[in-house]
Motif scaffolding. Structure first.
Motif, mmCIF file in Angstrom:
data_model
loop_
_atom_site.group_PDB
_atom_site.id
_atom_site.type_symbol
_atom_site.label_atom_id
_atom_site.label_comp_id
_atom_site.label_asym_id
_atom_site.label_seq_id
_atom_site.Cartn_x
_atom_site.Cartn_y
_atom_site.Cartn_z
ATOM 1 N N GLN A 95 0.866 -1.133 -0.014
ATOM 2 C CA GLN A 95 -0.100 -0.125 0.047
ATOM 3 C C GLN A 95 0.833 1.134 0.079
ATOM 4 O OE1 GLN A 95 -3.573 0.268 2.164
ATOM 5 N NE2 GLN A 95 -3.857 -1.945 2.241
ATOM 6 N N CYS A 96 1.327 1.799 1.391
ATOM 7 C CA CYS A 96 2.190 2.837 1.171
ATOM 8 C C CYS A 96 3.565 2.420 0.576
ATOM 9 C CB CYS A 96 2.258 3.744 2.398
ATOM 10 S SG CYS A 96 3.474 2.867 3.671
ATOM 11 N N GLY A 97 3.924 1.094 1.167
ATOM 12 C CA GLY A 97 5.325 0.874 0.601
ATOM 13 C C GLY A 97 6.338 0.879 1.695
ATOM 14 N N TYR A 98 6.106 1.699 2.747
ATOM 15 C CA TYR A 98 7.270 2.018 3.443
ATOM 16 C C TYR A 98 7.872 0.622 3.907
ATOM 17 C CZ TYR A 98 10.204 4.786 6.462
ATOM 18 O OH TYR A 98 11.148 5.213 6.739
ATOM 19 N N CYS A 99 7.081 -0.221 4.692
ATOM 20 C CA CYS A 99 7.617 -1.445 5.183
ATOM 21 C C CYS A 99 8.202 -2.766 4.149
ATOM 22 C CB CYS A 99 6.650 -2.059 5.912
ATOM 23 S SG CYS A 99 5.323 -2.984 5.081
ATOM 24 N N GLN A 100 7.937 -2.280 2.954
ATOM 25 C CA GLN A 100 8.104 -3.344 1.996
ATOM 26 C C GLN A 100 9.397 -3.712 1.822
ATOM 27 O OE1 GLN A 100 5.290 -5.300 0.628
ATOM 28 N NE2 GLN A 100 3.950 -3.712 2.045
ATOM 29 N N CYS A 131 3.457 -3.841 9.531
ATOM 30 C CA CYS A 131 3.135 -3.049 8.532
ATOM 31 C C CYS A 131 1.778 -2.162 8.947
ATOM 32 C CB CYS A 131 2.510 -4.156 7.366
ATOM 33 S SG CYS A 131 1.623 -3.340 5.810
ATOM 34 N N ARG A 132 2.088 -0.803 8.791
ATOM 35 C CA ARG A 132 0.933 0.023 9.475
ATOM 36 C C ARG A 132 -0.203 0.046 8.364
ATOM 37 N NH1 ARG A 132 4.604 5.568 8.468
ATOM 38 N NH2 ARG A 132 4.471 5.297 6.248
ATOM 39 N N CYS A 133 0.047 -0.455 7.001
ATOM 40 C CA CYS A 133 -1.005 -0.424 6.541
ATOM 41 C C CYS A 133 -2.008 -1.714 6.476
ATOM 42 C CB CYS A 133 -0.688 -0.209 4.752
ATOM 43 S SG CYS A 133 0.365 1.137 4.513
ATOM 44 N N CYS A 135 -0.950 -4.956 5.271
ATOM 45 C CA CYS A 135 -1.082 -5.873 4.302
ATOM 46 C C CYS A 135 -0.529 -7.168 4.367
ATOM 47 C CB CYS A 135 0.174 -5.322 2.921
ATOM 48 S SG CYS A 135 -0.292 -3.625 2.702
#
Ligand code: FES
Ligand code: FES
Length: 150
Positions: A95-100, A131-133, A135
């Protein structure tokens, strides 16, 4: 002087040995794919491989990396075609990608150690990557797909 390999290239570091590896990667080498999340080895955003194992770059001091081989998300596959990356794209995981990047590095280390993981293996191996989103279901499905070569 600390000498190490990063993404196959020899690097050296002559500063404070207590400095976390994450700062070296991001600030000195410009490898910003390794993300800063919590800074205290709790979220997994900064996960890289050290001698093939997933480690939290924010929790590893430079004094511990001498002679080691570190791989970051930038070095996982030159073309971004690692099976985990392919599965991630096919299933539209981020989603936001930050943790990916951290998620992908943890998944790649798991599949290297255990090419056919059980669902529990996947859950256990990925449990330290937050993952704060939210996913998590797609992350789990993508690790399973990568393991099956799908
Ligand atoms: S930034 Fe390293 S684990 Fe959170
Ligand atoms: S995709 Fe946003 S934090 Fe995981």
């Amino acid at each position: 002087m600390v000498n190490l390999s990063v993404n196959g290239q020899q690097r050296s570091f002559d500063g404070d040995p207590s400095m976390p590896l994450m700062w070296f990667l991001r600030d000195e080498l410009g490898l910003t794919g390794t993300k800063f999340g919590c800074g205290v080895a709790l979220c997994g955003a900064c996960t890289v491989h050290m001698n093939g194992e997933a480690v939290r770059a924010c929790g590893v001091p430079m004094s511990d990396v001498g002679g080691k081989s570190v791989v970051t998300i930038e070095g996982l596959d030159p073309k971004g075609e690692h099976p985990v990356q392919v599965a991630w794209r096919n299933l539209g995981v981020p989603q936001c990608g930050y943790c990916q990047a951290g998620q992908i590095m943890s998944a790649a280390a798991l599949l290297k150690a255990k090419p056919a993981p059980s669902d529990k293996d996947i859950t256990d191996a990925m449990s330290g990557n937050l993952c704060r989103c939210g996913c998590y279901q797609r992350i789990h499905a993508a690790v399973r797909a990568a393991a099956k070569g799908a």
